[in-house]
Design a protein around this motif. Structure first.
Motif, PDB file in Angstrom:
ATOM      1  N   UNK A  13       0.838  -1.206   0.000  1.00 29.08           N
ATOM      2  CA  UNK A  13       0.000   0.000   0.000  1.00 29.08           C
ATOM      3  C   UNK A  13       0.870   1.252   0.000  1.00 29.08           C
ATOM      4  N   UNK A  14       1.929   1.216   0.760  1.00 29.31           N
ATOM      5  CA  UNK A  14       2.830   2.370   0.783  1.00 29.31           C
ATOM      6  C   UNK A  14       3.486   2.578  -0.585  1.00 29.31           C
ATOM      7  N   UNK A  15       3.933   1.475  -1.194  1.00 32.42           N
ATOM      8  CA  UNK A  15       4.550   1.596  -2.521  1.00 32.42           C
ATOM      9  C   UNK A  15       3.537   2.113  -3.540  1.00 32.42           C
ATOM     10  N   UNK A  16       2.330   1.630  -3.452  1.00 26.65           N
ATOM     11  CA  UNK A  16       1.295   2.104  -4.369  1.00 26.65           C
ATOM     12  C   UNK A  16       1.012   3.586  -4.152  1.00 26.65           C
ATOM     13  N   UNK A  17       0.955   3.962  -2.917  1.00 28.17           N
ATOM     14  CA  UNK A  17       0.734   5.378  -2.634  1.00 28.17           C
ATOM     15  C   UNK A  17       1.887   6.225  -3.153  1.00 28.17           C
ATOM     16  N   UNK A  18       3.123   5.687  -3.005  1.00 27.14           N
ATOM     17  CA  UNK A  18       4.285   6.425  -3.494  1.00 27.14           C
ATOM     18  C   UNK A  18       4.241   6.562  -5.021  1.00 27.14           C
TER      19      UNK A  18
ATOM     20  N   UNK B  25       3.275   9.778  -9.824  1.00 24.48           N
ATOM     21  CA  UNK B  25       2.491  10.009 -11.026  1.00 24.48           C
ATOM     22  C   UNK B  25       1.814  11.372 -10.995  1.00 24.48           C
ATOM     23  N   UNK B  26       1.331  11.717  -9.845  1.00 23.28           N
ATOM     24  CA  UNK B  26       0.705  13.043  -9.702  1.00 23.28           C
ATOM     25  C   UNK B  26       1.731  14.142  -9.916  1.00 23.28           C
TER      26      UNK B  26
ATOM     27  N   UNK C 136       4.414  13.839 -11.728  1.00 23.44           N
ATOM     28  CA  UNK C 136       4.747  13.859 -13.160  1.00 23.44           C
ATOM     29  C   UNK C 136       3.684  14.618 -13.950  1.00 23.44           C
ATOM     30  N   UNK C 137       2.430  14.405 -13.605  1.00 22.02           N
ATOM     31  CA  UNK C 137       1.359  15.147 -14.274  1.00 22.02           C
ATOM     32  C   UNK C 137       1.490  16.645 -14.023  1.00 22.02           C
ATOM     33  N   UNK C 138       1.812  16.967 -12.816  1.00 21.60           N
ATOM     34  CA  UNK C 138       1.994  18.393 -12.489  1.00 21.60           C
ATOM     35  C   UNK C 138       3.160  18.981 -13.294  1.00 21.60           C
ATOM     36  N   UNK C 139       4.259  18.185 -13.375  1.00 11.53           N
ATOM     37  CA  UNK C 139       5.432  18.654 -14.122  1.00 11.53           C
ATOM     38  C   UNK C 139       5.114  18.783 -15.609  1.00 11.53           C
ATOM     39  N   UNK C 140       4.374  17.816 -16.169  1.00  7.34           N
ATOM     40  CA  UNK C 140       3.994  17.896 -17.579  1.00  7.34           C
ATOM     41  C   UNK C 140       3.120  19.109 -17.850  1.00  7.34           C
ATOM     42  N   UNK C 141       2.235  19.355 -16.907  1.00  8.45           N
ATOM     43  CA  UNK C 141       1.377  20.544 -17.066  1.00  8.45           C
ATOM     44  C   UNK C 141       2.213  21.813 -17.087  1.00  8.45           C
ATOM     45  N   UNK C 142       3.208  21.883 -16.211  1.00  4.53           N
ATOM     46  CA  UNK C 142       4.089  23.060 -16.195  1.00  4.53           C
ATOM     47  C   UNK C 142       4.904  23.160 -17.494  1.00  4.53           C
ATOM     48  N   UNK C 143       5.390  22.002 -18.001  1.00  2.00           N
ATOM     49  CA  UNK C 143       6.189  22.013 -19.233  1.00  2.00           C
ATOM     50  C   UNK C 143       5.356  22.458 -20.421  1.00  2.00           C
ATOM     51  N   UNK C 144       4.154  21.988 -20.523  1.00  2.00           N
ATOM     52  CA  UNK C 144       3.287  22.401 -21.605  1.00  2.00           C
ATOM     53  C   UNK C 144       3.023  23.892 -21.558  1.00  2.00           C
ATOM     54  N   UNK C 145       2.839  24.380 -20.317  1.00  2.00           N
ATOM     55  CA  UNK C 145       2.643  25.836 -20.190  1.00  2.00           C
ATOM     56  C   UNK C 145       3.875  26.591 -20.667  1.00  2.00           C
TER      57      UNK C 145
END
Length: 942
Positions: free
Chosen positions: A806-811, A816-817, A819-828
């Protein structure tokens, strides 16, 4: 006190003195208005001199002189006795009382001194009452000792004086410098001095003097009604046994019996009940009460006699409530049963041959008291045969009927209703002890017929004024409630004959009809009486249908519908305080006894979504219902259709049944104090033991006595939760999270852990008792213990693995979250850079040329290397183009016609309505014209 203050002399008047040697206070007597003539002052009295004169042996023959001195002293204290002179005055009183034996002339002075004691005591200061308290209490105690003087006149005067303590009827005159004591000062001192005990001890002295005896009883009656301290003092002097044993002494006036009964009543009410019962628990006292009651019942004809008879019956009731009273041995119980069944049961006993009831209020009270005594006597099993011989059941069933016709010599409507309810309540206690008599009298038939009348439409206006008529005013609910109580008492016996007889006469369908009628009544009529009726019906149905499939079939679908209706009760009513909690528990018990085990009833219950209602109740997490509901679910799981309902149910926040059961498991282990670390097992040897079980430890017990591990199975819900999961399964359960799977790992091994716990108890008990198994058994026991310990460790490792996953899954989800945030910043960032490049191409010509070259190069690189024959190359350049963005068709824009805009002076709001263009009203713009070119599209703006 108020009269004394009203007669006080006016302020400012002079004080007169008679002797120049020693001034003394002068008493002024006011008669009529304050302006009347004053009384001459009295001389001072030397009490020590009087005592010396009376005790002097040389002056023993000076009787006249002694009397003259005493009379002079009496005149001096005619308005009260100062506290400072009280000790000497009582010394003189005792001397005069001793001289009465030889000289009758001292009778009158003695009586006068005793009469003075009835006047208020006088104090100089407020502190004198406390200062002379011991003297006053000893002095008043000596009044009781004067009862030993062989003179009726003195004894009667002592009684009159003591009565004056409680009922003062004199007006005192004010005395300068002295004030009367408080009103209840003498009463308190009499209690402190033990006057009541002295008077009780003097009773044997005048057994043959009826007049004095009645006076003393009058005083004792007054003392016993004033305080509990006097009652305890009288009991200490054995007043109860003496007074009770002389109830039937000759007395033409009838005061002896009346005052004796009042004294006994006060002692029972205010004194030490245990000591009093010990004094009355003898044949002499019981026989005296029996004889007195019998005489008053048979020979009493006056209203006073009837009241006194009932008072004695109340005293007998209070005495009979205590175990060990010789009511049966004395024959008093048999006599009371005979009177209780009169006139309902005909008897040739001489005691009731000439007895007639006048159906008055006193006879009504006596009848109710006799019913109450029947209940009290039934507590002693040795009286059961007497109740049967006296045909008590038949007499009580006389009132289980409709009072249709009213005769002249009969009870009134209100009296009959009260006796009816009292008789049915008495049957509820006595009938279970006399089952044969109950069946002989066709008790079930009588009850069912009476219940039919209770639910009928016949007009009945119950008064509801009595104790048993609560909630029955203007209706028949009180009768229905006590009939159902009686039926509940009978079916609780588990007697197959009684229960089968009820079912054969249609009791189940009749009770379901009553339940349906009461359950569908309006909420305004839902009171404590209705809820009690419903709860009793459910209990009776549960008892009748339990372990009998045919009776469950009789319960049928109608009963299931009623149960589901009751189960859907508003949860806010559970703690209303009028019985909803008892009703919901009774409903659950009825589901368990009347539905489970009958497949047709179970299927219909499931079809009506009854299981969903049970799970809704379970999700409320009511501690007093959880265990019962889980037991019902365990029983229901034997039906294969139940599992789909369990998996289908969803609670609040889309909670599943598996999640609910796991939540209850965790809550139960928190209550038990089971040690956990994030719901993981800490102690692999004892994974289920709580704090309380751990503190109790393991003690050697007999083989037939369950150990703490076995008792733990029945005392909490974990075994039931495990049983439900055995039907649901432990895998692929919907709605579970990682922490739920951690708990589920323990639940799945519950039985193994419990078996290991029992083996551990066996090892410890053998060790405590000093036994050692043979070597093969010892090795087997150790191997078993090791195996269960390894099982605990494996579960703990599995739980740790679940938590770690569960901890690994949460990590991973967290990364992933991110990475999504970083991709959003890169696209901007790319969007901003693209905009900056666009601006650069439009504002910097050099940048535009580089972009143009890059575009041409890209186009050239995309063309194939080998050219097609007879194929022409299209140019990618657009003439007159100065931008690198993709181009569309060439558009020619002309002005908008005035027919659309309305002209330059058009209404702005109207224009907005016609063409809603952002930025305000439309302006004159150039028209738009589309022109197509054969090769390329060009855009021209005019």
């Amino acid at each position: 006190m108020s009269a004394a203050r009203a007669a006080a002399p006016p302020t400012g008047q002079a004080l007169h003195t008679e002797s120049p040697r020693k001034p003394i206070p002068v008493m002024r007597q006011v008669v009529g208005d304050p302006g009347s003539r004053e009384v001459a002052p009295l001389k001072s009295v030397d009490l020590n001199r009087i005592v010396k004169l009376l005790e002097d042996p040389l002056s023993c023959t000076f009787t006249e002189r002694h009397l003259r001195v005493v009379k002079k002293m009496l005149r001096h204290y005619q308005h009260g006795i100062p506290l400072r002179d009280l000790a000497q005055l009582f010394k003189i009183l005792n001397i005069c009382a001793e001289k009465i034996i030889q000289q009758e002339e001292f009778v009158e002075p003695t009586m006068e001194i005793v009469k003075l004691c009835g006047l208020p005591f006088l104090r100089e200061k407020s502190s004198d009452e406390a200062k002379y308290a011991h003297v006053v209490s000893d002095s008043i105690s000596q009044l009781g000792c004067l009862m030993r003087v062989p003179c009726a006149q003195v004894r009667i005067q002592v009684c009159n004086t003591v009565i004056g303590f409680y009922c003062p009827d004199f007006a005192t005159q004010p005395i300068e410098g002295l004030h009367p004591t408080s009103n209840w000062y003498k009463v308190e001192m009499a209690e402190l001095g033990g006057l009541a005990e002295s008077l009780v001890l003097s009773l044997p002295l005048f057994e043959n003097d009826l007049e004095v005896k009645i006076w003393v009883l009058k005083v004792l009656q007054l003392l016993s009604s004033s305080s509990g301290r006097n009652c305890n003092l009288m009991i200490k002097g054995h007043a109860a046994s003496h007074v009770c044993s002389h109830l039937n002494d000759p007395d033409p006036s009838g005061q002896l019996l009346f005052r004796s009964s009042e004294i006994l009543w006060n002692l029972l009410e205010n004194g030490s009940r245990e000591e009093l019962i010990n004094q009355l628990n003898n044949m002499e006292c019981i026989h005296a009460l029996k004889e007195a009651f019998g005489k008053l019942l048979v020979n009493g004809y006056r209203h006073f006699d009837h009241q006194l008879r009932n008072d004695l019956l109340v005293i007998v009731t209070l005495i009979a409530e205590n175990p060990g009273i010789a009511m049966i041995e004395s024959g008093f119980a048999q006599q009371l049963i005979l009177f209780a069944t009169f006139p309902e049961v005909k008897s040739h006993n001489p005691s009731v041959r000439s007895l007639k009831l006048s159906y008055s209020n006193e006879d009504f009270e006596m009848k109710k008291l006799l019913f109450n005594l029947v209940v009290i006597l039934s507590r002693d099993l040795s009286s059961v045969q007497m109740l049967s011989d006296g045909k008590v059941i038949l007499a009580l069933f006389y009132y289980v009927r409709v009072n249709e016709k009213q005769e002249v010599h009969d009870w009134s409507v209100a009296h009959f209703e009260d006796l009816q309810l009292h008789a049915i309540a008495t049957l509820g206690t006595v009938a279970p002890l006399l089952v044969e008599d109950y069946m002989t009298c066709q008790g079930n038939t009588r009850i069912l017929l009476f219940l039919e009348w209770c639910v009928g439409q016949d007009q009945f206006f119950g008064q509801g004024n009595c104790f048993h008529g609560t909630g029955g005013r203007g209706n028949k609910r009180a009768q229905m409630r006590y009939c159902l109580r009686l039926m509940r008492s009978m079916v609780s016996l588990g007697n197959e004959t009684v229960n089968q007889d009820l079912c054969d006469q249609g009791a189940i369908s009749q009770l379901l009809g009553i339940l349906n009628q009461t359950a569908n009544c309006s909420k305004e009529k839902e009171d404590a009486t209705v809820l009690e009726i419903q709860a009793d019906i459910l209990f009776i149905l549960s008892t009748l249908c339990e372990n009998d499939l045919h009776k469950k079939d009789l319960f049928g679908t109608d009963g299931v519908d009623l149960l589901i209706l009751l189960l859907k009760m508003d949860p806010n009513k559970f703690y209303s305080g009028i019985g909803h909690n008892r009703l919901i528990l009774g409903t659950l018990d009825t589901v368990w006894c009347c539905v489970i085990g009958c497949y047709t009833a179970e299927d219909y219950f499931l079809e009506k979504e009854g299981l969903f209602v049970l799970l809704d109740l379970l999700s409320l997490n009511q501690s007093n219902m959880n265990n019962v509901i889980l037991g019902i679910l365990v029983e229901f799981c034997d039906n294969p259709k139940t599992i789909s309902h369990l998996n289908t149910w969803r609670g609040s926040k889309n909670q599943t049944s598996a999640n609910l059961l796991i939540q209850l498991w965790r809550q139960e282990e928190d209550i038990l104090g089971v040690h956990h670390d994030e719901n993981r097992i800490i102690d692999a040897k004892n994974p289920l033991i709580g704090v309380l079980q751990e503190e109790q430890g393991i003690m050697p017990m007999p083989a037939n006595y369950p150990s703490s591990a076995i008792m733990d199975v029945a005392e909490n819900m974990r075994a039931k939760i495990y049983s439900v999961f055995c039907k649901l399964g432990f895998e692929d359960l919907p709605g579970l999270e990682a922490k739920d799977y951690v708990t589920l790992a323990v639940i799945s091994k519950y039985l193994d852990f419990k078996v290991g716990e029992i083996w551990r108890e066996i090892r410890v008990e053998l060790k405590e008792e000093g036994f050692r198994p043979v070597t093969p058994d010892e090795e087997a026991v150790q191997a078993i213990g090791k195996a269960f310990e390894n099982s605990g460790k494996m579960v703990a490792e599995h739980q740790t693995q679940i938590i770690e996953n569960k901890r690994q899954q949460d990590l991973q989800e967290e990364q992933q979250v991110y990475a999504e945030i970083q991709a959003n910043h890169k696209q901007n960032e790319l969007t901003i850079k693209s905009w900056e490049d666009f601006l650069a191409r439009t504002s910097n010509y050099e940048v535009l040329k580089r972009a143009k070259r890059l575009q041409e190069k890209s186009i050239e690189s995309s063309r194939p290397k080998a050219r097609q024959r007879n194929g022409g190359m299209l140019s990618t350049r657009i003439a007159g183009l100065h931008t690198t963005i993709p181009c569309g068709p060439v558009v020619t824009v002309k002005s908008t016609p005035s027919s659309i805009t309305g002209g330059p002076l058009a209404d702005t709001s109207l224009a907005l309505k016609r063409i809603p263009i952002r930025g305000g009203a439309p302006q004159n713009v150039k028209g738009v014209k589309m022109s197509h070119h054969s090769k390329t599209d060009q855009v021209s703006v005019n």
